[in-house]
Design a protein around this motif. Sequence first.
Motif, PDB file in Angstrom:
ATOM      1  N   ILE A  63      -3.696   3.057  -0.564  1.00 53.35           N
ATOM      2  CA  ILE A  63      -2.707   2.475   0.116  1.00 53.35           C
ATOM      3  C   ILE A  63      -2.600   0.822  -0.112  1.00 53.35           C
ATOM      4  N   PRO A  64      -1.296   1.230  -0.384  1.00 54.79           N
ATOM      5  CA  PRO A  64      -1.352  -0.614  -0.364  1.00 54.79           C
ATOM      6  C   PRO A  64      -1.073  -1.690   1.188  1.00 54.79           C
ATOM      7  N   ASN A  65      -1.723  -2.898  -0.133  1.00 48.83           N
ATOM      8  CA  ASN A  65      -2.132  -3.889   0.937  1.00 48.83           C
ATOM      9  C   ASN A  65      -1.176  -5.181   0.592  1.00 48.83           C
TER      10      ASN A  65
END
Length: 70
Positions: A63-65
Amino acid sequence: MTVQNKTRPTRRLLTIEEAAAYTSLSTRTIRRRIADGALPAFRVGPRSIRVRPEHLEQLLRPIPNARSWR
């Protein structure tokens, strides 16, 4: 004369239950991913379904942050 036994290395195939435990998902989710084509699977006999661990790894994605967008 000797004959060398050239066998392919065995690849581990996981049952749906093992795949669910490996990914911490339910067996129902694994079956859904197989049905929608997101997870390749192999039928072994009339009822048994198996998946490869490397295909499970491809199913999981990070999941990108905020820091990964820089």
